[in-house]
Design a protein around this motif. Structure first.
Motif, PDB file in Angstrom:
ATOM      1  N   ILE A  53       1.888   0.169  -4.646  1.00  0.00           N
ATOM      2  CA  ILE A  53       1.777   1.626  -4.715  1.00  0.00           C
ATOM      3  C   ILE A  53       0.692   1.995  -5.701  1.00  0.00           C
ATOM      4  O   ILE A  53       0.662   1.512  -6.843  1.00  0.00           O
ATOM      5  CB  ILE A  53       3.118   2.271  -5.139  1.00  0.00           C
ATOM      6  CG1 ILE A  53       4.207   1.917  -4.116  1.00  0.00           C
ATOM      7  CG2 ILE A  53       2.969   3.790  -5.255  1.00  0.00           C
ATOM      8  CD1 ILE A  53       5.516   2.658  -4.308  1.00  0.00           C
ATOM      9  N   LEU A  56       8.726   4.400  -7.432  1.00  0.00           N
ATOM     10  CA  LEU A  56       9.964   3.625  -7.267  1.00  0.00           C
ATOM     11  C   LEU A  56      10.534   3.226  -8.614  1.00  0.00           C
ATOM     12  O   LEU A  56      11.394   2.360  -8.719  1.00  0.00           O
ATOM     13  CB  LEU A  56       9.737   2.399  -6.370  1.00  0.00           C
ATOM     14  CG  LEU A  56       8.562   1.470  -6.648  1.00  0.00           C
ATOM     15  CD1 LEU A  56       8.730   0.655  -7.913  1.00  0.00           C
ATOM     16  CD2 LEU A  56       8.368   0.523  -5.471  1.00  0.00           C
ATOM     17  N   ASP A  61       0.476   7.161  -3.363  1.00  0.00           N
ATOM     18  CA  ASP A  61       1.464   8.188  -3.676  1.00  0.00           C
ATOM     19  C   ASP A  61       0.802   9.513  -4.048  1.00  0.00           C
ATOM     20  O   ASP A  61      -0.422   9.609  -4.129  1.00  0.00           O
ATOM     21  CB  ASP A  61       2.391   7.691  -4.790  1.00  0.00           C
ATOM     22  CG  ASP A  61       3.694   7.123  -4.215  1.00  0.00           C
ATOM     23  OD1 ASP A  61       3.767   6.943  -2.985  1.00  0.00           O
ATOM     24  OD2 ASP A  61       4.622   6.863  -4.995  1.00  0.00           O
ATOM     25  N   LYS A  75      16.739   4.759  -5.276  1.00  0.00           N
ATOM     26  CA  LYS A  75      17.277   4.350  -6.578  1.00  0.00           C
ATOM     27  C   LYS A  75      18.599   3.605  -6.442  1.00  0.00           C
ATOM     28  O   LYS A  75      19.018   2.922  -7.367  1.00  0.00           O
ATOM     29  CB  LYS A  75      17.435   5.552  -7.514  1.00  0.00           C
ATOM     30  CG  LYS A  75      18.483   6.541  -7.066  1.00  0.00           C
ATOM     31  CD  LYS A  75      18.669   7.646  -8.093  1.00  0.00           C
ATOM     32  CE  LYS A  75      19.770   8.564  -7.604  1.00  0.00           C
ATOM     33  NZ  LYS A  75      20.327   9.438  -8.566  1.00  0.00           N
ATOM     34  N   LEU A 114       9.317   0.471   2.551  1.00  0.00           N
ATOM     35  CA  LEU A 114       9.030   1.261   1.351  1.00  0.00           C
ATOM     36  C   LEU A 114      10.179   2.199   1.012  1.00  0.00           C
ATOM     37  O   LEU A 114      10.481   2.429  -0.161  1.00  0.00           O
ATOM     38  CB  LEU A 114       7.751   2.084   1.560  1.00  0.00           C
ATOM     39  CG  LEU A 114       6.451   1.332   1.316  1.00  0.00           C
ATOM     40  CD1 LEU A 114       5.301   2.016   2.005  1.00  0.00           C
ATOM     41  CD2 LEU A 114       6.169   1.224  -0.178  1.00  0.00           C
ATOM     42  N   THR A 115      10.818   2.732   2.044  1.00  0.00           N
ATOM     43  CA  THR A 115      11.936   3.651   1.814  1.00  0.00           C
ATOM     44  C   THR A 115      13.067   2.919   1.089  1.00  0.00           C
ATOM     45  O   THR A 115      13.666   3.464   0.158  1.00  0.00           O
ATOM     46  CB  THR A 115      12.433   4.225   3.154  1.00  0.00           C
ATOM     47  OG1 THR A 115      11.325   4.822   3.824  1.00  0.00           O
ATOM     48  CG2 THR A 115      13.527   5.261   2.947  1.00  0.00           C
ATOM     49  N   ARG A 130      12.095   2.328  -2.587  1.00  0.00           N
ATOM     50  CA  ARG A 130      12.012   3.561  -3.384  1.00  0.00           C
ATOM     51  C   ARG A 130      13.392   4.087  -3.746  1.00  0.00           C
ATOM     52  O   ARG A 130      13.551   4.797  -4.732  1.00  0.00           O
ATOM     53  CB  ARG A 130      11.327   4.663  -2.575  1.00  0.00           C
ATOM     54  CG  ARG A 130       9.826   4.525  -2.460  1.00  0.00           C
ATOM     55  CD  ARG A 130       9.350   5.769  -1.746  1.00  0.00           C
ATOM     56  NE  ARG A 130       7.999   5.717  -1.233  1.00  0.00           N
ATOM     57  CZ  ARG A 130       6.918   5.895  -1.976  1.00  0.00           C
ATOM     58  NH1 ARG A 130       7.014   6.089  -3.268  1.00  0.00           N
ATOM     59  NH2 ARG A 130       5.723   5.881  -1.416  1.00  0.00           N
TER      60      ARG A 130
END
Ligand code: HSX
Ligand code: HSX
Length: 208
Positions: A162, A199, A186, A21, A15-16, A19
């Motif tokens: 999410i 994200l 979230d 950019k 997930l990191t 997310r």
């Protein structure tokens, strides 16, 4: 009811990456596919099985189980189409229906443009695919389409990456018997009804 994937370090690491950019499309697709695969496997865990006995190469019998129903994936276009391959990777001949709903980014109201679903969808378990559940408006509209085709709420599993607490609440109050399987809940929505920290736009990041 809402089922959240176990928040393992591995899942959080995936997930990191998505997310971030600075993650480019190739990596975004690769790592989001890994999460999608976990969501699909978890979704399949919720489907019924029946007893099934086999003989092993050692001549012994094994009292196992097999899946007893028929399934169908339904993607909410465009972003949901990114989840179709993950479903196909697990279910080779799975049927796929499509519902095109677009959220008006001024009002956050969903609009239904098109749907095409297998004729026998009412006899199937439906895995509804959309990576993002913000206000819950788009997915609710998709569920209404499915219900109008005779699909019972309890036979729908909504798979998403999410979700916002608002979107989940909206869903739980409207469709109490429907199961939602999400990888992450979230903080909430910003003033434009985007999920934060989120994200960004999943469809844009995945498809360009
Ligand atoms: C998948 O193939 C699932 O188990 C489905 O039940 C099946 C597809 O069935 P059909 O759409 O070809 O009838 O592995
Ligand atoms: C995004 O907006 C997602 O993929 C969903 O289809 C939709 C989520 O927004 P909401 O209808 O839950 O507010 O394009």
């Amino acid at each position: 009811t809402v089922h959240v994937l176990p928040q393992t370090p591995q899942l959080i690491a995936l997930l990191t990456i998505i997310r971030d950019k600075n993650t480019q499309r190739g990596d975004f697709i690769f790592y989001s596919n890994r999460i999608i695969r976990l969501l699909v496997e978890e979704g399949l865990n919720h489907l019924p099985v029946e007893g099934h006995e086999v003989t092993t190469p050692l001549g012994r019998t094994y009292a196992g189980v097999r899946f007893e129903g028929k399934i169908c994936g339904v993607s909410i276009m465009r972003a949901g189409e990114s989840m179709e391959q993950g479903l196909r990777d697990c279910c080779r001949s799975v049927r796929i229906g499509k519902i095109l709903i677009q959220r008006d980014e001024e009002t956050a109201q969903p609009k239904l443009f098109y749907h095409k679903l297998p004729a026998d969808i009412a006899d199937r378990w439906v895995l509804l695919l959309d990576p993002m559940n913000a206000t819950g408006g788009s997915a609710s509209m998709a569920v209404e389409v499915l219900k109008s085709k005779g699909v019972a709420e309890e036979r729908i599993l909504f798979l998403n990456l999410i979700a916002s607490p608002e979107g989940l609440e909206h869903f739980a109050s409207k469709f109490p018997k429907l199961r939602v399987i999400t990888a992450f809940i979230d903080e909430g929505l910003d003033d434009k009804n985007y999920i934060v920290p989120g994200l960004g736009d999943f469809g844009d990041r995945h498809f360009g």
